[in-house]
Design a protein around this motif. Structure first.
Motif, PDB file in Angstrom:
ATOM      1  N   CYS A  33       0.736  -1.276   0.121  1.00  0.00           N
ATOM      2  CA  CYS A  33      -0.134  -0.017   0.082  1.00  0.00           C
ATOM      3  C   CYS A  33       0.722   1.390   0.151  1.00  0.00           C
ATOM      4  O   CYS A  33       1.767   1.255   0.845  1.00  0.00           O
ATOM      5  N   CYS A  36      -0.350   3.163   3.645  1.00  0.00           N
ATOM      6  CA  CYS A  36       0.140   2.336   4.883  1.00  0.00           C
ATOM      7  C   CYS A  36       1.072   1.487   5.047  1.00  0.00           C
ATOM      8  O   CYS A  36       1.145   0.839   5.989  1.00  0.00           O
ATOM      9  N   SER A  38       0.559  -1.494   4.236  1.00  0.00           N
ATOM     10  CA  SER A  38       0.103  -2.903   4.247  1.00  0.00           C
ATOM     11  C   SER A  38       0.274  -3.623   3.087  1.00  0.00           C
ATOM     12  O   SER A  38       0.266  -3.331   1.902  1.00  0.00           O
ATOM     13  N   CYS A  58      -6.349  -1.107  -0.819  1.00  0.00           N
ATOM     14  CA  CYS A  58      -5.757  -1.473   0.250  1.00  0.00           C
ATOM     15  C   CYS A  58      -6.915  -1.996   1.209  1.00  0.00           C
ATOM     16  O   CYS A  58      -7.819  -1.300   1.828  1.00  0.00           O
ATOM     17  N   CYS A  61      -6.440   0.282   4.743  1.00  0.00           N
ATOM     18  CA  CYS A  61      -6.897   1.733   5.060  1.00  0.00           C
ATOM     19  C   CYS A  61      -7.876   2.234   4.066  1.00  0.00           C
ATOM     20  O   CYS A  61      -8.096   3.328   3.939  1.00  0.00           O
TER      21      CYS A  61
END
Ligand code: ZN
Length: 180
Positions: A33, A36, A38, A58, A61
């Motif tokens: 991501c 964030c 991720s 994502c 987020c």
């Protein structure tokens, strides 16, 4: 037999391959991501105008991004293959005008592209030693008080003159900093 047309390098390379290449390098450790970091990412269709450009969502987020988000290739009208070829030709030490000629672009476009590419790609490009990070330090935006000196005075009374300056941190495109 008529003489063959001169070889156009731009016709020998397609966007699908270029996107594949970008994905291979950019997401070498899996799609991550841009908001964030991720790894809980799902594919989310393709770009409306560039069908090879994969979109992602994502699950952590909710940010949507794609293969080119946060790279110098994003937000420009030149197709990705032009950028990739430009990088390649830069690697061969061609001048801007030579690159412009090879790619059939005008020189000011090539000038813009090469200077942006030199600043950094965010993603690593193969063969060319031009990987880097676009990074900016803090930017100070001085809030305008033109014609309203009272506002400045009031603020200065409360929290000092510093209040009239908004501190905007420019987030580096990559978390890792090279300057350390
Ligand atoms: Zn995220």
């Amino acid at each position: 037999m008529s003489t063959a047309d001169p070889i156009q390098i731009t016709s020998l390379i397609d966007d699908a391959k270029c996107f594949e290449l970008i994905r291979q390098y950019r997401w070498a450790d899996g799609v991550c991501c841009t908001g964030c970091s991720s790894k809980l990412i799902v594919r989310n269709g393709h770009d409306d105008t560039q069908p090879c450009r994969q979109r992602y969502l994502c699950k952590d987020c909710g940010v949507r991004f794609d293969d080119l988000t946060d790279t110098v290739f994003a937000g420009h009208h030149q197709p990705l293959r032009m950028w990739v070829l430009c990088l390649y030709l830069m690697g061969l030490n061609l001048s801007n005008s030579q690159i412009a000629q090879e790619l059939g672009l005008n020189q000011s476009d090539v000038q813009m592209m090469t200077s942006q590419l030199r600043e950094g790609l965010t993603v690593k490009a193969p063969e060319i030693k031009l990987s880097g990070i676009v990074e900016a330090d803090e930017v100070y935006v001085v809030a305008g008080h033109k014609g309203n000196p009272e506002a400045v005075k009031k603020k200065a009374g409360r929290g000092g003159v510093e209040d009239s300056r908004a501190r905007v941190g420019v987030v580096p495109l990559k978390k890792k900093s090279r300057r350390s």
